[in-house]
Scaffold this active site. Structure first.
Site, PDB file in Angstrom:
ATOM      1  N   GLY A  34       8.263   4.613  12.630  1.00 52.56           N
ATOM      2  CA  GLY A  34       8.193   3.856  11.382  1.00 52.56           C
ATOM      3  C   GLY A  34       9.359   4.183  10.462  1.00 52.56           C
ATOM      4  O   GLY A  34      10.250   4.980  10.808  1.00 52.56           O
ATOM      5  N   ASP A  71      -1.998   5.675  20.761  1.00 49.96           N
ATOM      6  CA  ASP A  71      -2.660   5.397  19.489  1.00 49.96           C
ATOM      7  C   ASP A  71      -3.362   6.682  19.046  1.00 49.96           C
ATOM      8  O   ASP A  71      -4.215   7.205  19.772  1.00 49.96           O
ATOM      9  CB  ASP A  71      -3.675   4.270  19.709  1.00 49.96           C
ATOM     10  CG  ASP A  71      -4.368   3.847  18.429  1.00 49.96           C
ATOM     11  OD1 ASP A  71      -4.273   4.577  17.414  1.00 49.96           O
ATOM     12  OD2 ASP A  71      -5.018   2.782  18.454  1.00 49.96           O
ATOM     13  N   SER A 105       0.715   9.536  -1.187  1.00 54.66           N
ATOM     14  CA  SER A 105       1.410   8.519  -1.969  1.00 54.66           C
ATOM     15  C   SER A 105       1.115   8.675  -3.456  1.00 54.66           C
ATOM     16  O   SER A 105       0.023   9.111  -3.843  1.00 54.66           O
ATOM     17  CB  SER A 105       0.927   7.143  -1.507  1.00 54.66           C
ATOM     18  OG  SER A 105       1.300   6.152  -2.421  1.00 54.66           O
ATOM     19  N   THR A 165       0.319   6.447  -5.134  1.00 56.13           N
ATOM     20  CA  THR A 165      -0.803   5.541  -5.402  1.00 56.13           C
ATOM     21  C   THR A 165      -2.055   6.326  -5.801  1.00 56.13           C
ATOM     22  O   THR A 165      -2.921   5.794  -6.494  1.00 56.13           O
ATOM     23  CB  THR A 165      -1.070   4.629  -4.177  1.00 56.13           C
ATOM     24  OG1 THR A 165      -1.973   3.614  -4.556  1.00 56.13           O
ATOM     25  CG2 THR A 165      -1.639   5.384  -3.015  1.00 56.13           C
ATOM     26  N   TYR A 218      -6.427   0.871   0.868  1.00 57.35           N
ATOM     27  CA  TYR A 218      -5.268   1.658   1.308  1.00 57.35           C
ATOM     28  C   TYR A 218      -5.140   2.930   0.465  1.00 57.35           C
ATOM     29  O   TYR A 218      -5.039   4.036   0.991  1.00 57.35           O
ATOM     30  CB  TYR A 218      -3.978   0.824   1.203  1.00 57.35           C
ATOM     31  CG  TYR A 218      -2.730   1.675   1.198  1.00 57.35           C
ATOM     32  CD1 TYR A 218      -2.242   2.211   2.377  1.00 57.35           C
ATOM     33  CD2 TYR A 218      -2.072   1.979  -0.008  1.00 57.35           C
ATOM     34  CE1 TYR A 218      -1.123   3.029   2.364  1.00 57.35           C
ATOM     35  CE2 TYR A 218      -0.964   2.792  -0.027  1.00 57.35           C
ATOM     36  CZ  TYR A 218      -0.487   3.313   1.165  1.00 57.35           C
ATOM     37  OH  TYR A 218       0.597   4.138   1.138  1.00 57.35           O
ATOM     38  N   LYS A 268      -5.617   7.198   1.278  1.00 59.50           N
ATOM     39  CA  LYS A 268      -4.704   8.307   0.957  1.00 59.50           C
ATOM     40  C   LYS A 268      -5.469   9.410   0.230  1.00 59.50           C
ATOM     41  O   LYS A 268      -5.319  10.597   0.536  1.00 59.50           O
ATOM     42  CB  LYS A 268      -3.525   7.814   0.104  1.00 59.50           C
ATOM     43  CG  LYS A 268      -2.553   6.912   0.859  1.00 59.50           C
ATOM     44  CD  LYS A 268      -1.861   7.639   2.009  1.00 59.50           C
ATOM     45  CE  LYS A 268      -1.009   6.737   2.875  1.00 59.50           C
ATOM     46  NZ  LYS A 268      -0.572   7.361   4.131  1.00 59.50           N
TER      47      LYS A 268
END
Ligand code: UDP
Length: 340
Positions: A14, A62, A128, A130, A153, A157
Site C-alpha cells: 500500500g 489475507d 490515525s 481521526t 473506519y 482505529k
C-alpha cells in the site's frame, strides 16, 4: 530481550506500507511483506526492489485468514510487525460497516494472536488523527481526548488502539506503538512508488494530481465557510517519506529496548496547519500547472481543523518531519506524470 532486525510489514504494497518498507531496508532491517493486493498492485514489490536493490520476500496472504497467516509466521523469523493492512475509505465504511469491522479488527487480532503464539515482541500499529475527531484544542497532543468516532473506519482505529493497549497489558511478550498519522501525501522522490488510488480518489492530493493531469475535470473543495482563515479546512500534511521514517524510529526504539511503557502512542505530523485552498494554490505554483477547482458543500464527517503537536515524537523518537512541502508537492506531481 533478544531481538532481531527482521520485520513483517502487513499491507506492505500500500501507499504508506511500501514507502515504509523502503525506509526500513535503508535503515538495515530485513523486510517480509504480507499483502492480499485487495487495494494495491503486485508491481509495487518490483518498485521497492528497484529502489533498494534488494529481493523482498512477498506473501500474497489475507491477514484475516488466520491459518494462512500462521504459515507466514512459520516461514519467516521476524521479531517485529508493522501492521498497515486495513480498509481506509471513510465513506465506504459508513455504507458497509461490517466489511470494515470484519476486516480491520480481525486482521489485527490475528496478527496479535500469532505474535503471542510465536513469541514475537514488537508491533507498530498504523493509527490515525481521526481518533481525535473534532478536537476542542489545537494542536492535538497524545493526551488530547479521543472523541467518539464519526465513521466505522475511525471506530476501527480507536478499537484497534484499545485492543493493542489491552494485549500489551496482558501478554508479557507484546510491546506496541500506535502511530497517529495526520495527512500523508507525496510520493517517493524517484517516482518509482507512490499512491495508487482505485477509481475516483477520496483524498485531496490524488484528486489534485489527477485534475492537473486532466483525468478529472475539476476539484471540488468541500466547504469554504469553515471558521478558519480562508474558510477551507486546515490539515497537517505529512510527507510520505517522513512518515515512513517515523516507523523506523518507532521500531528502533522497540528493538533497542528503549520503551518506557509496553504501549506507547505518538502523533506523526508536522505541527503546521495548511488550508485546502492554500495546498491547491501551492501545488499550482510549484508545479506550474493549473488545478481547476470550485467550492462545493461541506463533506459529511469532515472536521474543520486538525493538526499535530509532534513534540513527543520529536523528543522521544528523535524523529522530525524534514521534507519541504513544495518538494512533497513536486514529488506528488512527478509521480502522477510517471503514471501516464
Ligand atoms: N478535500 C476536498 N476535496 C476533495 C478531497 C478532499 O476539498 O476532493 C478536503 C477535505 O474536505 C479535507 C481535506 O481536503 O478538508 C483533506 O481530505 P482527505 O480526504 O485527503 O483527508 P482527511 O483529512 O479527510 O483524512
Amino acid at each position: 530481550m533478544k531481538t532481531n532486525k527482521s520485520v513483517l510489514v502487513s499491507g506492505g504494497t500500500g501507499f504508506i506500507g511500501s514507502h515504509t518498507a523502503v525506509e526500513l531496508i535503508n535503515a538495515g532491517y530485513s523486510v517480509v511483506i504480507v499483502d492480499n493486493l485487495s487495494n494495491s498492485e503486485a508491481t509495487v514489490i518490483d518498485g521497492i526492489e528497484r529502489i533498494t536493490s534488494q529481493k523482498i520476500p512477498f506473501e500474497n496472504v489475507d491477514t484475516c485468514d488466520l491459518k494462512a497467516l500462521r504459515g507466514v509466521f512459520e516461514r519467516h523469523d521476524f521479531d517485529s510487525v508493522i501492521h498497515f493492512a486495513a480498509f481506509k475509505a471513510v465513506g465506504e465504511s459508513v455504507s458497509e460497516p461490517l466489511k470494515y469491522y470484519q476486516n480491520n479488527l480481525v486482521s489485527f487480532m490475528n496478527i496479535l494472536e500469532l505474535m503471542k503464539e510465536f513469541g514475537r515482541h514488537n508491533v507498530v500499529f498504523s493509527s490515525s488523527a481521526t481518533v481525535y475527531g473534532d478536537a476542542d484544542e489545537l494542536p492535538v497532543t497524545e493526551q488530547s481526548p479521543r472523541k467518539p468516532a464519526t465513521s466505522p473506519y475511525g471506530n476501527t482505529k480507536q478499537m484497534c488502539e484499545d485492543i493493542l493497549r489491552d494485549c500489551c497489558a496482558a501478554y508479557p511478550v507484546t510491546h506496541g506503538i500506535a502511530l497517529r498519522y495526520f495527512n500523508p501525501i507525496g510520493a517517493h522522490p524517484t517516482a518509482i512508488i507512490g499512491e495508487l488510488p482505485r477509481g475516483v480518489p477520496n483524498n485531496l492530493v490524488p484528486f489534485i494530481t489527477q485534475t492537473a493531469a486532466g483525468i478529472r475535470k475539476e476539484l471540488s473543495i468541500f466547504g469554504n465557510d469553515y471558521d478558519t482563515p480562508d474558510g477551507t479546512c486546515l490539515r497537517d500534511y505529512i510527507d510520505i517519506v517522513d512518515l515512513a521514517r517515523a516507523h523506523v524510529a518507532a521500531l528502533d526504539r522497540m528493538t533497542d529496548g528503549k520503551m518506557q511503557q509496553k504501549y506507547e502512542i505518538f502523533n506523526v505530523g508536522t505541527g503546521r496547519p495548511v488550508s485546502v485552498l492554500e495546498l491547491v494554490k501551492r501545488f499550482e505554483r510549484v508545479n506550474g500547472v493549473p488545478v481547476p477547482h470550485r467550492f462545493t458543500a461541506r463533506r459529511e464527517g469532515d472536521v474543520p481543523s486538525v493538526y499535530a503537536d509532534p513534540t513527543l515524537a520529536n523528543e522521544v523518537l528523535g524523529w522530525k518531519a524534514t521534507r519541504d512541502l513544495d518538494d512533497t508537492l513536486r514529488a506528488a506531481w512527478k509521480w502522477q506524470q510517471s503514471l501516464a
